[in-house]
Design a protein around this motif. Structure first.
Motif, PDB file in Angstrom:
ATOM      1  N   MET A   1       0.806  -1.156  -0.314  1.00  0.00           N
ATOM      2  CA  MET A   1      -0.096  -0.107   0.096  1.00  0.00           C
ATOM      3  C   MET A   1       0.618   0.767  -0.209  1.00  0.00           C
ATOM      4  N   LYS A   2      -0.026   1.965  -0.372  1.00  0.00           N
ATOM      5  CA  LYS A   2       0.586   3.487  -0.826  1.00  0.00           C
ATOM      6  C   LYS A   2       0.340   4.639   0.407  1.00  0.00           C
ATOM      7  N   VAL A   3       0.753   4.881   1.385  1.00  0.00           N
ATOM      8  CA  VAL A   3      -0.066   6.163   2.053  1.00  0.00           C
ATOM      9  C   VAL A   3       1.200   7.663   1.880  1.00  0.00           C
ATOM     10  N   LYS A   4       0.072   8.376   1.469  1.00  0.00           N
ATOM     11  CA  LYS A   4       0.852  10.086   1.383  1.00  0.00           C
ATOM     12  C   LYS A   4       0.187  10.765   2.987  1.00  0.00           C
ATOM     13  N   TYR A   5       1.204  11.279   3.419  1.00  0.00           N
ATOM     14  CA  TYR A   5       0.616  12.328   4.219  1.00  0.00           C
ATOM     15  C   TYR A   5       0.296  13.805   4.061  1.00  0.00           C
ATOM     16  N   LEU A   6      -0.580  14.035   4.071  1.00  0.00           N
ATOM     17  CA  LEU A   6      -1.283  15.465   3.532  1.00  0.00           C
ATOM     18  C   LEU A   6      -1.314  16.684   5.050  1.00  0.00           C
ATOM     19  N   GLY A   7      -1.341  16.204   6.194  1.00  0.00           N
ATOM     20  CA  GLY A   7      -0.640  16.454   7.388  1.00  0.00           C
ATOM     21  C   GLY A   7      -1.972  16.380   8.197  1.00  0.00           C
ATOM     22  N   HIS A   8      -2.107  17.432   9.464  1.00  0.00           N
ATOM     23  CA  HIS A   8      -2.933  16.518  10.282  1.00  0.00           C
ATOM     24  C   HIS A   8      -2.888  15.075  10.318  1.00  0.00           C
ATOM     25  N   SER A   9      -4.541  14.967  10.424  1.00  0.00           N
ATOM     26  CA  SER A   9      -5.008  13.654  10.290  1.00  0.00           C
ATOM     27  C   SER A   9      -5.632  12.659   9.231  1.00  0.00           C
ATOM     28  N   CYS A  10      -4.522  14.020   7.608  1.00  0.00           N
ATOM     29  CA  CYS A  10      -5.538  13.648   7.030  1.00  0.00           C
ATOM     30  C   CYS A  10      -4.146  12.624   6.157  1.00  0.00           C
ATOM     31  N   PHE A  11      -4.042  11.590   5.859  1.00  0.00           N
ATOM     32  CA  PHE A  11      -4.128  10.806   4.450  1.00  0.00           C
ATOM     33  C   PHE A  11      -4.287   9.916   3.148  1.00  0.00           C
ATOM     34  N   GLN A  12      -3.883   9.717   2.424  1.00  0.00           N
ATOM     35  CA  GLN A  12      -4.363   9.408   1.709  1.00  0.00           C
ATOM     36  C   GLN A  12      -3.661   7.782   0.805  1.00  0.00           C
ATOM     37  N   VAL A  13      -4.439   7.541   1.256  1.00  0.00           N
ATOM     38  CA  VAL A  13      -3.767   5.329   1.592  1.00  0.00           C
ATOM     39  C   VAL A  13      -4.101   4.977  -0.249  1.00  0.00           C
ATOM     40  N   GLU A  14      -3.534   4.061  -1.157  1.00  0.00           N
ATOM     41  CA  GLU A  14      -3.491   3.494  -2.146  1.00  0.00           C
ATOM     42  C   GLU A  14      -3.539   2.495  -1.880  1.00  0.00           C
ATOM     43  N   ALA A  15      -5.272   1.773  -2.139  1.00  0.00           N
ATOM     44  CA  ALA A  15      -5.519   0.200  -1.264  1.00  0.00           C
ATOM     45  C   ALA A  15      -6.007  -0.612  -2.735  1.00  0.00           C
ATOM     46  N   GLY A  16      -5.990  -1.817  -2.835  1.00  0.00           N
ATOM     47  CA  GLY A  16      -6.726  -2.381  -3.249  1.00  0.00           C
ATOM     48  C   GLY A  16      -7.321  -1.822  -4.741  1.00  0.00           C
ATOM     49  N   GLY A 125     -12.989   4.476  14.704  1.00  0.00           N
ATOM     50  CA  GLY A 125     -12.092   4.390  14.314  1.00  0.00           C
ATOM     51  C   GLY A 125     -12.618   3.324  12.918  1.00  0.00           C
ATOM     52  N   PHE A 126     -11.572   3.078  11.758  1.00  0.00           N
ATOM     53  CA  PHE A 126     -12.088   2.470  11.347  1.00  0.00           C
ATOM     54  C   PHE A 126     -11.274   1.330  10.753  1.00  0.00           C
ATOM     55  N   ILE A 127     -11.057  -0.369  10.781  1.00  0.00           N
ATOM     56  CA  ILE A 127     -10.427  -1.074  10.624  1.00  0.00           C
ATOM     57  C   ILE A 127     -10.266  -1.231   8.846  1.00  0.00           C
ATOM     58  N   ILE A 128      -9.562  -1.636   8.426  1.00  0.00           N
ATOM     59  CA  ILE A 128      -9.421  -1.729   7.103  1.00  0.00           C
ATOM     60  C   ILE A 128      -8.320  -2.850   6.221  1.00  0.00           C
ATOM     61  N   LYS A 129      -9.218  -3.223   6.027  1.00  0.00           N
ATOM     62  CA  LYS A 129      -8.252  -5.140   4.797  1.00  0.00           C
ATOM     63  C   LYS A 129      -8.433  -4.737   3.596  1.00  0.00           C
ATOM     64  N   ALA A 130      -7.252  -5.003   3.193  1.00  0.00           N
ATOM     65  CA  ALA A 130      -7.141  -5.118   1.050  1.00  0.00           C
ATOM     66  C   ALA A 130      -5.634  -5.267   0.995  1.00  0.00           C
ATOM     67  N   ASP A 131      -5.350  -5.967  -0.373  1.00  0.00           N
ATOM     68  CA  ASP A 131      -4.036  -5.806  -0.543  1.00  0.00           C
ATOM     69  C   ASP A 131      -3.592  -6.782   0.083  1.00  0.00           C
ATOM     70  N   GLY A 132      -4.790  -8.223   0.654  1.00  0.00           N
ATOM     71  CA  GLY A 132      -3.924  -9.210   2.007  1.00  0.00           C
ATOM     72  C   GLY A 132      -3.393  -8.429   3.591  1.00  0.00           C
ATOM     73  N   LYS A 133      -3.532  -7.404   3.273  1.00  0.00           N
ATOM     74  CA  LYS A 133      -3.092  -6.718   4.620  1.00  0.00           C
ATOM     75  C   LYS A 133      -3.961  -5.897   5.335  1.00  0.00           C
ATOM     76  N   THR A 134      -4.033  -5.597   6.589  1.00  0.00           N
ATOM     77  CA  THR A 134      -5.297  -4.582   7.980  1.00  0.00           C
ATOM     78  C   THR A 134      -4.631  -3.534   8.219  1.00  0.00           C
ATOM     79  N   PHE A 135      -4.813  -2.338   8.444  1.00  0.00           N
ATOM     80  CA  PHE A 135      -3.930  -1.207   8.860  1.00  0.00           C
ATOM     81  C   PHE A 135      -5.786  -0.847   9.550  1.00  0.00           C
ATOM     82  N   TYR A 136      -5.367   0.440  10.694  1.00  0.00           N
ATOM     83  CA  TYR A 136      -6.326   0.882  12.052  1.00  0.00           C
ATOM     84  C   TYR A 136      -5.643   2.097  11.140  1.00  0.00           C
ATOM     85  N   TYR A 137      -6.759   2.807  11.583  1.00  0.00           N
ATOM     86  CA  TYR A 137      -6.580   4.206  11.791  1.00  0.00           C
ATOM     87  C   TYR A 137      -7.956   4.423  12.821  1.00  0.00           C
ATOM     88  N   ALA A 138      -7.553   5.738  13.218  1.00  0.00           N
ATOM     89  CA  ALA A 138      -7.920   5.437  15.116  1.00  0.00           C
ATOM     90  C   ALA A 138      -9.008   6.764  15.612  1.00  0.00           C
TER      91      ALA A 138
END
Ligand code: NI
Ligand code: MN
Length: 226
Positions: A1-16, A125-138
């Motif tokens: 997965m690719k994560v881009k930080y846009l400041g504060h709590s904002c992220f752009q995530v490429e998933a699935g 919060g969110f638990i996200i599963k994609a591309d065989g990975k799991t991440f948590y956004y609190a």
């Protein structure tokens, strides 16, 4: 997965194969002035709660990208009244499988009213599963015992945790949260944007290193392959 930080709590995530955007707060954030709004992509916009510093640019970016907004019932209903109807309402404990992956809404301990006084439902919060990975956004939250359930049943590969204290958990509690969720790779959020949440980066890095964990305090605009 690719994560881009846009400041504060904002992220752009490429998933699935989809671009997910979390808690857009870019134009009011002076630290994020280098971000070109026209370049911000979002097939889906996740909004953890109704506070301005988590959704200020949501409507504009949804229009720009024809995004689906994913948030609790009250937040989706509020955006419906603002003229945006491409929404997917969920609520705590609920799970949904999208064509790019799976989303589960989790408890967060915080508040969630809109600036206009409307009820913003419960923070999430969110638990996200994609591309065989799991991440948590609190989202914005204190440390809480339910995080142990996330560790026991989901074991995220990486997690976004707030570290700025004052409005959310502190970095010390984020170290404990990382233990609760059984995750060694943390991406910090909700720090430095306002005077109340300025952190000492070195101190935060050291606390995670001492616990055998890694925290990424990303530069705004930076990307991470994870
Ligand atoms: Ni908040
Ligand atoms: Mn906040």
């Amino acid at each position: 997965m690719k994560v881009k930080y846009l400041g504060h709590s904002c992220f752009q995530v490429e998933a699935g194969g989809a671009t997910l955007l979390f808690d857009p707060f870019i134009t009011p954030n002076q630290l994020a002035s280098s971000i070109d709004m026209k370049q911000v992509k979002a097939d889906y916009i996740f909004i953890s709660h109704a506070h301005q510093d988590h959704m200020a640019d949501a409507l504009q970016l949804a229009k720009q990208n024809n995004s689906t907004m994913v948030a609790n019932w009250e937040i989706c209903s509020w955006f419906n009244t603002q003229g945006w109807h491409k929404t997917h309402p969920m609520n705590t404990g609920g799970k949904w499988t999208f064509d790019w992956g799976e989303v589960k809404f989790t408890n967060a301990i915080h508040s969630s009213s809109f600036g206009d006084g409307c009820d913003g439902g419960n923070p999430q919060g969110f638990i996200i599963k994609a591309d065989g990975k799991t991440f948590y956004y609190a989202g914005d939250t204190s440390l809480h015992m339910d995080m142990q359930l996330i560790g026991k049943y989901n074991k995220p590969d990486f997690a976004f945790l707030p570290v700025g204290s004052n409005f959310t958990m502190s970095y010390e509690d984020a170290v404990i949260a990382a233990e609760f969720i059984q995750c060694n790779t943390i991406i910090g959020m909700h720090f430095d944007t306002f005077p109340y949440i300025v952190i000492n980066h070195e101190q935060v890095q050291q606390a995670f290193t001492a616990a055998g964990k890694t925290i990424n305090l990303m530069e705004i605009g930076a990307t991470l392959d994870i």
